[in-house]
Design a protein around this motif. Structure first.
Motif, PDB file in Angstrom:
ATOM      1  N   GLU A 137       0.833  -1.164   0.153  1.00 48.21           N
ATOM      2  CA  GLU A 137      -0.153   0.246  -0.180  1.00 48.21           C
ATOM      3  C   GLU A 137       1.116   0.933  -0.159  1.00 48.21           C
ATOM      4  OE1 GLU A 137      -3.628   0.096  -0.867  1.00 48.21           O
ATOM      5  OE2 GLU A 137      -3.434  -2.084  -0.344  1.00 48.21           O
ATOM      6  N   ARG A 138       0.601   2.128  -0.829  1.00 47.85           N
ATOM      7  CA  ARG A 138       0.945   3.447  -1.060  1.00 47.85           C
ATOM      8  C   ARG A 138       0.785   4.611  -0.235  1.00 47.85           C
ATOM      9  NH1 ARG A 138       2.543   5.945  -6.345  1.00 47.85           N
ATOM     10  NH2 ARG A 138       3.993   4.446  -6.773  1.00 47.85           N
ATOM     11  N   VAL A 139       0.878   4.883   1.292  1.00 48.22           N
ATOM     12  CA  VAL A 139       0.533   5.951   2.324  1.00 48.22           C
ATOM     13  C   VAL A 139       1.292   7.400   1.848  1.00 48.22           C
ATOM     14  CG1 VAL A 139      -0.331   6.826   4.445  1.00 48.22           C
ATOM     15  CG2 VAL A 139       0.000   4.204   3.733  1.00 48.22           C
ATOM     16  N   ALA A 140       0.045   8.763   1.744  1.00 49.81           N
ATOM     17  CA  ALA A 140       0.939   9.748   1.714  1.00 49.81           C
ATOM     18  C   ALA A 140       1.798   9.949   2.518  1.00 49.81           C
ATOM     19  CB  ALA A 140       0.562  10.897   1.009  1.00 49.81           C
ATOM     20  N   TYR A 141       3.153  11.073   2.477  1.00 48.86           N
ATOM     21  CA  TYR A 141       3.554  12.139   3.349  1.00 48.86           C
ATOM     22  C   TYR A 141       2.201  12.256   4.474  1.00 48.86           C
ATOM     23  CZ  TYR A 141       6.606  14.042   6.556  1.00 48.86           C
ATOM     24  OH  TYR A 141       7.069  14.745   7.733  1.00 48.86           O
ATOM     25  N   ALA A 142       1.512  13.152   3.867  1.00 51.87           N
ATOM     26  CA  ALA A 142       0.398  14.075   4.875  1.00 51.87           C
ATOM     27  C   ALA A 142      -0.919  12.555   5.570  1.00 51.87           C
ATOM     28  CB  ALA A 142      -0.465  14.625   3.865  1.00 51.87           C
ATOM     29  N   ASP A 143      -0.643  11.546   5.003  1.00 49.06           N
ATOM     30  CA  ASP A 143      -1.618  11.069   5.414  1.00 49.06           C
ATOM     31  C   ASP A 143      -0.415   9.913   6.771  1.00 49.06           C
ATOM     32  OD1 ASP A 143      -3.455  11.634   4.269  1.00 49.06           O
ATOM     33  OD2 ASP A 143      -3.462  10.145   2.628  1.00 49.06           O
ATOM     34  N   LEU A 144       0.785   9.878   7.063  1.00 51.50           N
ATOM     35  CA  LEU A 144       1.070   9.110   8.190  1.00 51.50           C
ATOM     36  C   LEU A 144       0.358   9.302   9.541  1.00 51.50           C
ATOM     37  CD1 LEU A 144       4.750   9.329   6.891  1.00 51.50           C
ATOM     38  CD2 LEU A 144       3.323   7.321   7.308  1.00 51.50           C
ATOM     39  N   GLU A 191       4.700   9.167  13.048  1.00 50.64           N
ATOM     40  CA  GLU A 191       5.945   8.222  12.377  1.00 50.64           C
ATOM     41  C   GLU A 191       6.387   8.241  11.032  1.00 50.64           C
ATOM     42  OE1 GLU A 191       4.509   4.391   9.532  1.00 50.64           O
ATOM     43  OE2 GLU A 191       3.205   4.951  10.589  1.00 50.64           O
ATOM     44  N   GLU A 192       6.436   9.728  10.307  1.00 45.29           N
ATOM     45  CA  GLU A 192       7.363  10.430  10.572  1.00 45.29           C
ATOM     46  C   GLU A 192       8.641  10.682  10.594  1.00 45.29           C
ATOM     47  OE1 GLU A 192       4.993  14.097  11.890  1.00 45.29           O
ATOM     48  OE2 GLU A 192       4.482  11.837  11.113  1.00 45.29           O
ATOM     49  N   GLU A 193       8.802  10.909  11.818  1.00 42.82           N
ATOM     50  CA  GLU A 193      10.074  10.640  12.928  1.00 42.82           C
ATOM     51  C   GLU A 193      10.932   9.875  12.530  1.00 42.82           C
ATOM     52  OE1 GLU A 193       7.516  12.690  13.314  1.00 42.82           O
ATOM     53  OE2 GLU A 193       7.833  14.598  13.968  1.00 42.82           O
ATOM     54  N   VAL A 194       9.870   9.011  12.674  1.00 47.13           N
ATOM     55  CA  VAL A 194      10.503   7.401  13.035  1.00 47.13           C
ATOM     56  C   VAL A 194      11.013   6.721  11.971  1.00 47.13           C
ATOM     57  CG1 VAL A 194       9.868   4.637  13.168  1.00 47.13           C
ATOM     58  CG2 VAL A 194       8.674   6.520  14.596  1.00 47.13           C
ATOM     59  N   LEU A 195      10.275   7.103   9.997  1.00 50.85           N
ATOM     60  CA  LEU A 195      11.156   7.055   9.082  1.00 50.85           C
ATOM     61  C   LEU A 195      12.016   7.515   9.240  1.00 50.85           C
ATOM     62  CD1 LEU A 195       7.093   6.541   7.349  1.00 50.85           C
ATOM     63  CD2 LEU A 195       8.871   4.892   7.908  1.00 50.85           C
ATOM     64  N   ALA A 196      12.358   8.632   9.808  1.00 47.91           N
ATOM     65  CA  ALA A 196      13.325   9.552   8.986  1.00 47.91           C
ATOM     66  C   ALA A 196      14.858   9.202   9.767  1.00 47.91           C
ATOM     67  CB  ALA A 196      13.303  11.128   9.507  1.00 47.91           C
TER      68      ALA A 196
END
Length: 222
Positions: free
Chosen positions: A206-213, A217-222
């Motif tokens: 599945e593709r999840v847009a950055y804005a929908d994270l 969670e965006e900090e974990v991915l970074a």
């Protein structure tokens, strides 16, 4: 290991590209010659470009490997400006290399291997009934690159507009939408290998847009 390209032949350089840019979809192209004879040939240096206008690009060598004659597909395409890309699937897999042979001009490769043809909707070249989908194309631009006397250098990059698509109901998931797991497409790997995208071999994410994270969670991915 660093592979130095400087001291390698054109054939070796192309071989490396072909072994690493994989898997490549195979455009099984049908054209008509000046006398109305059907020509069929596979091309795996092939890609979609954009959706509007719907463009695809196919790279066709300037000359045959065995002789300095131009490829039949190029002769036909340059004369008529039309061709059909038949999606190469497991139903066609047995004879991919058979129709790739450099037969004399005028040989009907489809008839030779028992593939059936049907009239196309918009362009003159027929489509292959044994393929579940067809992209009917008209040439919009040709870009020439490399040494035109070398089969491992000279190419015509054919940019064409897809003017009609036909697809069998068996590969549709809904009106106007293809189910990729049902196409059973065949891809070209490094010679002499191929790969089949069947239900057992494909996977999805599945593709999840950055804005929908979710928050944080965006900090974990970074």
């Amino acid at each position: 290991m660093i592979i130095d390209l400087a001291d390698r032949t054109p054939a070796q350089k192309q071989g490396l590209l072909s072994q690493l840019v994989v898997p490549r979809p195979i455009a099984m192209i049908t054209t008509l010659d000046a006398l109305g004879a059907v020509n069929v040939a596979p091309f795996s240096y092939y890609m979609p470009i954009c959706g509007e206008p719907p463009l695809v690009a196919v790279t066709i060598g300037t000359v045959r490997e065995a002789t300095d004659e131009p490829k039949d597909s190029w002769v036909n395409i340059s004369a008529s400006g039309e061709f059909v890309i038949n999606v190469t699937t497991t139903a066609l897999a047995e004879h991919i290399e058979t129709v790739a042979r450099e037969y004399p001009a005028g040989v009907d490769e489809a008839g030779l291997v028992g593939w059936r043809t049907v009239p196309s909707q918009v362009v003159a070249p027929p489509s292959l009934a044994d393929s579940p989908a067809h992209l009917e194309c008209r040439v919009r631009e040709v870009i020439d690159r490399g040494d035109p006397t070398s089969c491992f250098s000279g190419v015509h990059i054919v940019i064409a507009e897809v003017v009609c698509i036909t697809a069998d109901e068996s590969i549709m998931s809904s009106p106007g939408r293809i189910d990729p797991t049902k196409v059973h497409a065949v891809g070209r790997m490094g010679f002499p290998w191929f790969v089949a995208a069947t239900e057992e071999t494909v996977f999805h994410q599945e593709r999840v847009a950055y804005a929908d994270l979710p928050a944080g969670e965006e900090e974990v991915l970074a």
